[in-house]
Design a protein around this motif. Structure first.
Motif, mmCIF file in Angstrom:
data_model
loop_
_atom_site.group_PDB
_atom_site.id
_atom_site.type_symbol
_atom_site.label_atom_id
_atom_site.label_comp_id
_atom_site.label_asym_id
_atom_site.label_seq_id
_atom_site.Cartn_x
_atom_site.Cartn_y
_atom_site.Cartn_z
ATOM 1 N N THR A 286 0.812 -1.229 0.000
ATOM 2 C CA THR A 286 0.000 0.000 0.000
ATOM 3 C C THR A 286 0.841 1.274 0.000
ATOM 4 O O THR A 286 0.299 2.362 0.228
ATOM 5 C CB THR A 286 -0.913 0.028 1.238
ATOM 6 N N ALA A 287 2.140 1.148 -0.241
ATOM 7 C CA ALA A 287 3.057 2.296 -0.222
ATOM 8 C C ALA A 287 2.951 3.038 1.106
ATOM 9 O O ALA A 287 2.782 4.248 1.162
ATOM 10 C CB ALA A 287 2.812 3.233 -1.397
ATOM 11 N N GLY A 288 3.073 2.248 2.173
ATOM 12 C CA GLY A 288 3.040 2.843 3.510
ATOM 13 C C GLY A 288 1.662 3.312 3.914
ATOM 14 O O GLY A 288 1.528 4.270 4.670
ATOM 15 N N GLY A 289 0.635 2.611 3.442
ATOM 16 C CA GLY A 289 -0.736 3.040 3.756
ATOM 17 C C GLY A 289 -1.004 4.421 3.208
ATOM 18 O O GLY A 289 -1.575 5.265 3.896
ATOM 19 N N CYS A 290 -0.572 4.644 1.950
ATOM 20 C CA CYS A 290 -0.673 5.958 1.290
ATOM 21 C C CYS A 290 0.047 7.030 2.101
ATOM 22 O O CYS A 290 -0.361 8.192 2.129
ATOM 23 C CB CYS A 290 -2.129 6.336 1.060
ATOM 24 N N GLY A 291 1.101 6.611 2.779
ATOM 25 C CA GLY A 291 1.929 7.547 3.530
ATOM 26 C C GLY A 291 1.508 7.721 4.979
ATOM 27 O O GLY A 291 2.262 8.249 5.792
ATOM 28 N N ILE A 292 0.321 7.274 5.328
ATOM 29 C CA ILE A 292 -0.182 7.474 6.698
ATOM 30 C C ILE A 292 0.593 6.620 7.692
ATOM 31 O O ILE A 292 1.074 7.118 8.711
ATOM 32 C CB ILE A 292 -1.695 7.192 6.768
ATOM 33 N N TRP A 293 0.724 5.304 7.424
ATOM 34 C CA TRP A 293 1.470 4.428 8.338
ATOM 35 C C TRP A 293 2.930 4.827 8.418
ATOM 36 O O TRP A 293 3.565 4.699 9.451
ATOM 37 C CB TRP A 293 1.391 2.981 7.886
ATOM 38 N N THR A 294 3.448 5.313 7.312
ATOM 39 C CA THR A 294 4.845 5.738 7.288
ATOM 40 C C THR A 294 5.074 6.867 8.282
ATOM 41 O O THR A 294 6.016 6.820 9.079
ATOM 42 C CB THR A 294 5.240 6.191 5.868
ATOM 43 N N VAL A 295 4.218 7.858 8.259
ATOM 44 C CA VAL A 295 4.367 8.997 9.180
ATOM 45 C C VAL A 295 4.142 8.547 10.617
ATOM 46 O O VAL A 295 4.869 8.957 11.531
ATOM 47 C CB VAL A 295 3.402 10.141 8.791
ATOM 48 N N ILE A 296 3.169 7.698 10.852
ATOM 49 C CA ILE A 296 2.920 7.191 12.205
ATOM 50 C C ILE A 296 4.147 6.435 12.718
ATOM 51 O O ILE A 296 4.542 6.592 13.873
ATOM 52 C CB ILE A 296 1.658 6.302 12.228
ATOM 53 N N ASP A 297 4.753 5.634 11.869
ATOM 54 C CA ASP A 297 5.941 4.873 12.278
ATOM 55 C C ASP A 297 7.132 5.774 12.585
ATOM 56 O O ASP A 297 7.995 5.391 13.371
ATOM 57 C CB ASP A 297 6.321 3.840 11.212
ATOM 58 N N TRP A 298 7.208 6.938 11.987
ATOM 59 C CA TRP A 298 8.308 7.851 12.326
ATOM 60 C C TRP A 298 8.297 8.179 13.816
ATOM 61 O O TRP A 298 9.333 8.407 14.417
ATOM 62 C CB TRP A 298 8.213 9.138 11.522
ATOM 63 N N PHE A 299 7.103 8.218 14.393
ATOM 64 C CA PHE A 299 6.980 8.554 15.810
ATOM 65 C C PHE A 299 7.047 7.327 16.720
ATOM 66 O O PHE A 299 7.307 7.458 17.905
ATOM 67 C CB PHE A 299 5.679 9.322 16.056
ATOM 68 N N GLN A 300 6.814 6.138 16.162
ATOM 69 C CA GLN A 300 6.747 4.939 16.986
ATOM 70 C C GLN A 300 7.916 3.984 16.819
ATOM 71 O O GLN A 300 8.118 3.117 17.667
ATOM 72 C CB GLN A 300 5.466 4.166 16.669
#
Length: 115
Positions: free
Chosen positions: A80-94
Motif C-alpha cells: 500500500t506504499a506505507g498506507g498511502c503515507g499514513i502508516w509511514t508517518v505514524i511509524d516515524w513517531f513509533q
C-alpha cells in the motif's frame, strides 16, 4: 557479577532499551556468571536512531517493519506504499519505541535461555 561491569554495560547500551526496562536488565545481569555476562555482549541489538533513519527513507516500502520482524505489517506497507503515507508517518513517531521493545524481548529471551 561485578556491579561496575553491569553499570558500564548499562551506560553503554542504555539507548537500546526503554528506561522502565533498565532495572529488570540490571537485576538479571547481576545474577549472571562472568562467562555468561561476557557472552551477552554478543547479542545483536537494533539501534533506535538507525531504525528511525530507515523508517524515514524506506518506511513507505515497509523496510523498517521487516527489520523488526513484523513481516505481515511490512508486507502491507509495501503493497500500500506505507498506507498511502499514513502508516509511514505514524511509524516515524513509533519506530524507536518499537526497536527498544524488540531489543528488550531479545535480551529477555537470552536471559531465559541462560536460566
Amino acid at each position: 557479577m561485578d556491579k561496575q561491569m553491569v553499570d558500564l554495560f548499562l551506560v553503554m547500551k542504555q539507548k537500546y532499551f526503554a528506561a522502565e526496562h533498565l532495572p529488570y536488565i540490571r537485576e538479571r545481569l547481576m545474577q549472571l556468571t562472568d562467562e555468561q555476562f561476557h557472552s551477552i555482549n554478543g547479542v545483536e541489538l537494533m539501534d533506535p536512531t538507525v531504525m528511525l533513519l530507515v523508517s524515514i527513507f524506506g518506511g513507505y516500502l515497509g523496510i523498517d517493519r521487516f527489520l523488526l520482524g513484523d513481516i505481515p505489517m511490512g508486507a502491507l506497507k509495501l503493497i500500500t506504499a506505507g498506507g498511502c503515507g499514513i502508516w509511514t508517518v505514524i511509524d516515524w513517531f513509533q519506530i524507536q519505541d518499537k526497536a527498544r521493545q524488540k531489543n528488550f524481548e531479545t535480551i529477555a529471551q537470552y536471559f531465559s535461555i541462560l536460566s
